[in-house]
Scaffold this active site. Structure first.
Site: not given
Ligand code: FMN
Ligand code: FAD
Ligand code: FES
Lengths: 269, 303
Positions: B70, B74, B130, B192
């Site tokens: 993705n 933000l 991020c 992250n």
């Molecule tokens: C579409 C999307 C948007 C995200 N936006 C943020 C965000 O605004 N702030 C943040 O700290 N992490 C953000 N993340 C990271 C997630 O919180 C998480 O750390 C990361 O996706 C790993 O976990 P997962 O594999 O379970 O998705 C985002 C992830 C995705 C997929």
């Protein structure tokens, strides 16, 4: 509550080259508004994200989807057999504005109104349910549909439309050219236009409607993550009138759309 | 038989269970259309900055084998709108809210933290990781000195506990973890997304408009588990573990590695009810194993 339900594939057959019609049955299927879509969750877990597909028709317990094989996910979809289980969301997004709340610049009274439905390629499927509902509401419905070379869903549209005009890019069937050229040449005039198809087509139609001061609703498409508003992946730019004047805001195609009024869309932004 | 007790104390907040949502993959109104938000231990909201951010152009989403990319960048409405809308809406649930904070400079982080400190959020999660923003973001998370500086700055203005969210895009995660602990971080969340890229070989173009993006989903889980394990052995403060959690057993794996609580991110896009499904699966796993508490899971690990 929105839900993910387990449906049964009732049929999944090719209706044109790379175009398939799938019918899904489930007692949990409710009603849908034309222009809404569903998420299909594939059994192959290597493909994580759902595939959004517009609702072509829906009746008590049975939903029809028409899709084009363009990549891995839709290829996998085309391999589903009758009686296979398939996970599908209940309807998502907002459909075309044809019932319910009256907007300041738009009424939903379609009795005796002339409307034109404009579909391009894989944008044609949602026009079927739309035609059905507008006809039920007493509108005089014309469809203008364009394809690269092979047409599909023409019989279905004829069931709900007074006339169906076909355009093909190569002139293999019907008019040789695109849908807007066909509308202009044949003077297919209506009080309101509804469209789904490639962005270039939506944009040209919407600009033409604006010149003619005619109302136009378009269904946008964007790459989606979740399909329900959680990931902020699918934004589009929409003009919003605020106290400070017209400002361009980002709206979610899955959540605020996929349908917008043509004049609201900031095509160039 | 004694009933299961999933409750946990996490950096000063009481949680009825260790399952939370991951920032950026949860929206109260939209996710709440699929399940009862009140069942979760806490919710972590989408990253919010002191002022609105437009984010990146589309396409912002791509898919890879067992994962996704993705480049949302933000996009957010700014702290004031977030407080008036999302936070106000979340009040009706008996679930603590952890607000995720973004910024381009230390001042921007502090401005947002000051505004959010005045609300009833339970905790703030500072995103210094991020990969989708050019300034700030990941830059702060890859340098121990900068990570420490941001932590110190936000701690000095915050009335709420501070979680610092770390990036996996570093050589030694423990160095960054120790640096933020030393500045008074109340907890750490990791990981992250990893920096990733995908090329559409038919169109011969990058899939994402931003070219590169954040890689998440089950494909990144081993990296996340490893980092939670390493950080658990390097710091004393509590850990929120996330990265590719898809099932209750995945959640248990993170707890064994050293996480106190876990977050569900990409899984919620793959299945909207994933957070509550994972909670139920975790309960089933505990029943099956004869574990009564979350601490039992951790203590059973022989690593
Ligand atoms: C579409 C999307 C948007 C995200 N936006 C943020 C965000 O605004 N702030 C943040 O700290 N992490 C953000 N993340 C990271 C997630 O919180 C998480 O750390 C990361 O996706 C790993 O976990 P997962 O594999 O379970 O998705 C985002 C992830 C995705 C997929
Ligand atoms: C609201 C909405 C309604 C839709 N309705 C229909 C429909 O009724 N029938 C239909 O056939 N298709 C529809 N689509 C498009 C459909 O979702 C994509 O074709 C499908 O997801 C592609 O999956 P794939 O795995 O086969 O392709 P991938 O392997 O993921 O990609 C193959 C190619 O398809 C393109 N593509 C993938 N996803 C999309 C997308 N969401 N929009 C545009 N291009 C995409 C890629 O850029 C790439 O060139 C709709 C999309 C949206 C957003
Ligand atoms: S696809 Fe996730 S917000 Fe629209």
């Amino acid at each position: 509550m929105k839900k993910i339900i387990c449906g049964k594939v009732a049929c999944n057959e090719a209706i044109a080259r790379d175009i398939y019609k799938m019918q899904i049955q489930s007692p949990e299927l409710g009603q849908a508004k034309p222009g809404q879509f569903v998420n299909l969750y594939l059994a192959d877990k290597s493909m994580l994200l759902p595939r959004p597909i517009s609702i072509c028709d829906i009746e008590e317990g049975c939903m029809t989807l028409v899709y084009k094989v363009v990549g891995k996910g839709t290829k996998a979809l085309s391999a589903y057999k009758e009686q296979d289980d398939i996970r599908v969301s209940t309807p998502l997004g907002n459909g075309y504005f044809i019932e319910g709340e009256e907007l300041e610049h738009h009424t939903c009274d379609y009795r005796g109104k002339k409307v034109a439905l404009v579909g391009g390629g894989i944008g044609v499927p949602p026009m079927v349910l739309l035609a059905k509902r507008l006809q039920e509401q007493g509108a005089e419905v014309t469809a203008v549909v364009g394809f690269p070379e092979e047409a599909f869903l023409i019989q279905e549209l004829k069931g709900f439309c007074q006339s169906v005009h076909i355009a093909t890019d190569r002139g293999t069937i019907g008019f040789h050219g695109n849908v807007l050229e066909l509308i202009q040449e044949k003077e297919i005039l209506a009080q309101e236009y509804f469209a789904c198809g490639p962005k270039v087509m939506l944009r040209a139609l919407s600009q033409w409607c604006q010149q003619q001061q005619l109302s136009c609703q378009v269904s946008l498409e964007e790459r989606m993550g979740c399909g329900y508003g959680a990931c902020v992946g699918c934004t589009c730019k929409i003009k919003v009138v605020t106290e400070a004047g017209v400002e361009i805001q980002q709206k979610g195609v899955c959540k605020h759309g996929p349908v917008f009024f043509g004049e609201e869309v900031a095509w160039d932004a | 038989m004694r009933k299961l007790d999933l409750s946990v104390q996490f950096a000063g907040i009481e949680m009825k269970n260790p399952v939370t949502t991951a920032s950026g993959t949860f929206s109260a109104r939209d996710s709440g259309q699929f399940y009862d938000i009140g069942r979760l231990g806490a919710v972590v909201t989408k990253g919010v900055a002191s002022e609105p951010w437009a984010g990146n152009p589309t396409p912002r989403i791509g898919e890879t084998y067992g994962g996704m990319l993705n480049a949302v960048g933000l996009q957010n409405p700014g702290a004031d709108a977030f407080i008036a809308d999302e936070l106000a809406y979340l009040k009706q649930f008996s679930t603590p809210v952890i607000a995720n904070v973004a910024g381009r400079t230390a001042e921007e982080y502090c401005l947002a933290v000051e505004k959010l400190s005045e609300t009833d959020v339970a905790m703030l999660e500072i995103n210094i990781s991020c990969p989708n923003v050019k300034e700030g973001g990941i830059g702060f998370g890859t340098d121990p000195r900068m990570a420490a500086e941001i932590t110190r700055a936000v701690k000095s203005v915050s009335k709420k506990p501070i979680l610092v969210k770390l990036t996996p895009n570093v050589t030694d995660i423990t160095e960054i973890a120790k640096a933020v602990e030393a500045e008074g971080a109340d907890g750490i969340s990791l990981i992250n997304t990893l920096l990733g890229m995908k090329i559409d070989v038919q169109r011969k173009k990058p899939v994402l408009a931003n070219i590169m993006g954040g890689f998440s989903g089950p494909a990144i889980k081993p990296v996340a588990v490893r980092m939670v394990y390493q950080v658990r052995r390097a710091v004393q403060i509590p850990i929120m573990g996330l990265g590719g959690i898809m099932t209750g057993e995945d959640a248990a794996e993170f707890i064994m590695a050293g996480a106190d609580v876990i977050s569900v991110g990409t899984a919620a896009l793959v299945n909207p009810t994933a957070p509550v499904d994972i909670l139920e699966e975790l309960e089933a796993y505990m029943e099956e194993q004869g574990f009564k508490t979350i601490a039992d899971i951790r203590q059973a690990f022989q690593g």
